[in-house]
Design a protein around this motif. Structure first.
Motif: not given
Length: 241
Positions: A49-60
């Protein structure tokens, strides 16, 4: 007349090496060291969940938003443990710092049994080797401790490039380092879109490493798909004769 290959570009994670234990197990080990008791299953779910959130909000790694790989990953770690009801800021920061640096250690990574021989065989063909990887700045240190770094003439990470696969820009940056046209370059990786389709859209000879036969229904010609790196040198040889 077909242009002969001069360079071979490599993906790294899940192509040459993989994380040895699950994220949940590794995070729980660090938590236990600090007196906390959590289940790997709960931590794995929280991490996803955390990884999905950060990848969506702060890509790369949030490069274009003022973050870097370390601050991004430490944020993911903190958010993972917060989802597991750990709230002490000092404890969260300690675990995030320790886990970020722990992943530079060789014991956290497993090099696939066919990796080193494949690298040596490809070099023996006269090919120069480089890396194009969606990874942060720790990659050089990880490849060094895993005994793989010396095989490569250059590394390009998505953190350094500010572009990540499937953006073809990262491959064009690699081509600049190679100093040859795309027709003289091949790429091997395990991701259908990021590695195979994106390298081919940049004009590079893309090969898909499909260790678990996940992509047998995809539109990948058999001659472009490998089940093991042991098959790679002979495939490349066909483009060099």
């Amino acid at each position: 007349m077909r242009a002969p290959l001069r360079w071979l570009l490599w993906d790294v994670k899940d192509t040459l090496l993989k994380v040895r234990a699950s994220v949940g197990e590794q995070y729980c080990k660090e938590a236990e060291r600090l007196g906390l008791s959590l289940s790997p299953e709960e931590v794995n779910a929280a991490f996803r969940e955390a990884y999905r959130y950060y990848s969506g909000r702060y890509p790369n790694y949030g490069i274009t938003q003022g973050l870097d790989g370390q601050s991004w990953w430490m944020g993911v770690v903190r958010d993972t443990f917060i989802r597991c009801r750990i709230e002490d800021p000092a404890l969260l920061n300690t675990m995030a710092h320790n886990l970020y640096h722990n992943f530079c250690n060789a014991e956290n990574w497993e090099v696939f049994p066919d990796s080193k021989k494949a690298l040596e065989s490809c070099s023996s063909l006269g090919l120069k080797l480089g890396v194009v990887s969606n990874f942060d700045s720790r990659l050089e240190a990880i490849l060094r401790v895993c005994g793989l770094l010396s095989h490569f003439s250059f590394l390009i990470t998505s953190e350094e490039a500010s572009f990540a696969k499937p953006n073809t820009v990262i491959f064009h940056l690699a081509l600049q380092k190679c100093g040859v046209p795309a027709a003289n370059v091949a790429h091997i990786g395990d991701h259908y879109v990021n590695d195979y389709l994106t390298s081919r859209s940049a004009g590079i000879h893309g090969f898909l490493l499909d260790r678990k036969n996940k992509y047998d229904q995809h539109d990948v010609p058999q001659e472009h798909r490998l089940s093991s790196l042991e098959e790679l040198p002979s495939r490349l040889q066909q483009h060099m004769d």
